[in-house]
Design an enzyme around this catalytic site. Structure first.
Site, PDB file in Angstrom:
ATOM      1  N   ASN A 210       0.641  -1.415   0.087  1.00 16.09           N
ATOM      2  CA  ASN A 210       0.081  -0.028  -0.149  1.00 16.09           C
ATOM      3  C   ASN A 210       0.808   1.349  -0.014  1.00 16.09           C
ATOM      4  O   ASN A 210       1.857   1.358   0.751  1.00 16.09           O
ATOM      5  CB  ASN A 210      -0.969  -0.002   1.315  1.00 16.09           C
ATOM      6  CG  ASN A 210      -1.804  -1.224   1.222  1.00 16.09           C
ATOM      7  OD1 ASN A 210      -1.983  -1.890   2.143  1.00 16.09           O
ATOM      8  ND2 ASN A 210      -2.685  -1.338  -0.043  1.00 16.09           N
ATOM      9  N   ALA A 211       0.533   2.187  -0.921  1.00 13.30           N
ATOM     10  CA  ALA A 211       1.253   3.464  -0.972  1.00 13.30           C
ATOM     11  C   ALA A 211       2.819   3.224  -1.462  1.00 13.30           C
ATOM     12  O   ALA A 211       3.460   3.964  -0.962  1.00 13.30           O
ATOM     13  CB  ALA A 211       1.194   4.186   0.228  1.00 13.30           C
ATOM     14  N   ARG A 218       8.333  -5.668 -15.516  1.00 12.52           N
ATOM     15  CA  ARG A 218       9.306  -4.706 -15.895  1.00 12.52           C
ATOM     16  C   ARG A 218       9.621  -3.741 -14.771  1.00 12.52           C
ATOM     17  O   ARG A 218      10.434  -2.994 -14.956  1.00 12.52           O
ATOM     18  CB  ARG A 218       8.940  -4.011 -17.097  1.00 12.52           C
ATOM     19  CG  ARG A 218       9.426  -4.973 -18.344  1.00 12.52           C
ATOM     20  CD  ARG A 218       9.260  -4.287 -19.630  1.00 12.52           C
ATOM     21  NE  ARG A 218       7.648  -4.090 -19.955  1.00 12.52           N
ATOM     22  CZ  ARG A 218       7.033  -4.872 -20.544  1.00 12.52           C
ATOM     23  NH1 ARG A 218       7.333  -5.712 -20.765  1.00 12.52           N
ATOM     24  NH2 ARG A 218       5.849  -4.277 -20.698  1.00 12.52           N
ATOM     25  N   ASP A 239      -6.573  -6.641   6.642  1.00  7.02           N
ATOM     26  CA  ASP A 239      -8.184  -6.786   6.926  1.00  7.02           C
ATOM     27  C   ASP A 239      -8.669  -7.160   5.625  1.00  7.02           C
ATOM     28  O   ASP A 239     -10.079  -7.283   5.480  1.00  7.02           O
ATOM     29  CB  ASP A 239      -8.500  -5.112   7.172  1.00  7.02           C
ATOM     30  CG  ASP A 239      -8.000  -4.226   6.017  1.00  7.02           C
ATOM     31  OD1 ASP A 239      -7.464  -4.712   5.118  1.00  7.02           O
ATOM     32  OD2 ASP A 239      -8.575  -2.957   6.026  1.00  7.02           O
ATOM     33  N   ASP A 264      -2.866  -0.305  11.501  1.00  2.00           N
ATOM     34  CA  ASP A 264      -3.093   0.984  10.807  1.00  2.00           C
ATOM     35  C   ASP A 264      -4.517   1.575  11.083  1.00  2.00           C
ATOM     36  O   ASP A 264      -5.194   2.070  10.282  1.00  2.00           O
ATOM     37  CB  ASP A 264      -2.801   1.136   9.298  1.00  2.00           C
ATOM     38  CG  ASP A 264      -2.488   2.456   8.710  1.00  2.00           C
ATOM     39  OD1 ASP A 264      -2.441   3.231   9.264  1.00  2.00           O
ATOM     40  OD2 ASP A 264      -2.617   2.581   7.229  1.00  2.00           O
TER      41      ASP A 264
HETATM   42 ZN   LIG Z   1      -0.879   4.761   9.008  1.00  2.00          ZN
END
Ligand SMILES: [Zn+2]
Length: 369
Positions: A210-211, A218, A239, A264
């Protein structure tokens, strides 16, 4: 004191009993009455958690106590309250508040190991749900953060200006440098991993997948660099919305005990569906998924007991699932006194029933839930 049931040991499940005061004194496998309906696990450790039960780390001492106790009721016995990208004075206030709670101790709560500084040293091009106050990790800001003495993990985008000196400073101070909220290439991520190691530091990844972009043939990206490095540890938000179960299995197969579950979680965790907030932004929680108005995932409403159940549902063994919420984070943080049912460790326990619902939580030999 004694607890009995099925013990979730580092290498196997075994019926038996654990004897303890504030420390585990003995582990004795053998037949017990509660074997089928009661599991004893090591206390959970969450290295990335913004809030819960309506409280957010950015709101100060009382809020930190509230969110920590909420997550303790779901099995977390060691916690790193986590900041979010906001104007720098707000971030410093939050770090000082975590330091104050840590110093005073949280009576009837989990151990506050320190803070996770998530933002503002992140890419403005990969904020995820972080508000738009990203800055480069220049030496002055890094020194201010380190002076609080409470930062244990820092999320850092390694392509930012000043990142090289920031990595050296954080690593030298024993802060885990967690690559995340980044647009770095595979090569840039590999270089950052080498720099962290060369500075004597420990490599982390902030919510793997994530992020940080995806994985293509490639364009392998930071996720591949982190998974393939023997030095890399990685957080994962399991989750099942942030990461597909198959992606979790891939990461787990490659990383083993270097993979750790985090929540998170944001303030809406524990409050059910409805409107909420993250870093001053409006969030809507619907069907247990928190999103900004544009649809971006905005943290989670996850708790670590639910993450453990999700891992079991994905086919993970109970021994491995317990490590994902406890031992692996202890190893990442360098905490050798917790994370397993082993004599000499802190008496941090989660007692779960046959459905893996939390029944009791013990912190250093004191029952709090
Ligand atoms: Zn966070």
């Amino acid at each position: 004191m004694i607890l009995d049931g099925t013990l979730v040991l580092p290498d196997r499940l075994a019926p038996g009993r654990v004897t303890f005061d504030d420390t585990i004194r003995a582990i004795e496998p053998g037949p017990v009455a509660h074997e089928a309906t009661r599991y004893i696990l090591p206390g959970f450790i969450d290295t990335h958690v913004h809030g819960g039960d309506g409280a957010d780390t950015m709101e100060g001492v009382a809020a930190i106590g509230r969110l920590a106790r909420f997550h303790m009721a779901h099995g977390t016995t060691t916690i790193l309250p986590t900041t979010i990208t906001r104007p720098w004075p707000d971030v410093m206030d939050a770090l000082r508040a975590v330091a104050e709670v840590r110093h005073a101790g949280l009576s009837g709560g989990p151990a506050i190991h320190g803070a996770h500084l998530e933002g503002p040293f992140v890419s403005p091009h990969r904020l995820g749900a972080q508000p738009p106050f990203a800055i480069a990790p220049d030496p002055d800001h890094v020194a201010q953060a380190l002076a609080t003495g409470v930062v244990r993990v820092v999320t850092l985008a390694p392509e930012l200006e000043h990142a090289e000196t920031a990595i050296a400073a954080f690593a030298a101070a024993g802060v885990r440098v967690s690559i995340g909220h980044t647009v770095a290439s595979f090569e840039q991520a590999e270089q950052a991993i080498c720099r962290i190691c060369a500075a004597g530091g420990t490599v982390g990844a902030t919510h793997l997948f994530n992020a940080m972009g995806g994985i293509e043939g490639r364009r392998p990206g930071p996720a591949t660099a982190l998974m393939c490095s023997d030095a890399g540890h990685a957080e994962l938000i399991f989750d099942t919305h942030h990461v597909h179960p198959a992606s979790f299995r891939l990461a787990h197969r490659l990383m083993g005990e270097r993979l750790l579950f985090v929540t998170d979680a944001m303030r809406g965790a524990g409050l059910g569906d409805g409107p909420s907030q993250l870093g001053g932004q409006e969030v809507m929680i619907s069907d247990g998924i928190a999103r900004l108005p544009d649809g971006t995932l905005a943290g989670s409403v996850l708790t670590l007991d639910a993450a453990l159940r999700n891992a079991l549902a994905a086919g993970t063994s109970l021994v491995d699932a317990a490590k994902l919420v406890s031992h692996n984070a202890a190893r990442y943080l360098g905490l050798t006194d917790r994370g397993a049912l082993v004599p000499g460790m802190r008496a941090d326990f989660v007692v779960m029933d046959g459905d893996f619902t939390v029944r009791e939580v013990w912190v250093a030999g004191q029952r709090h839930t």
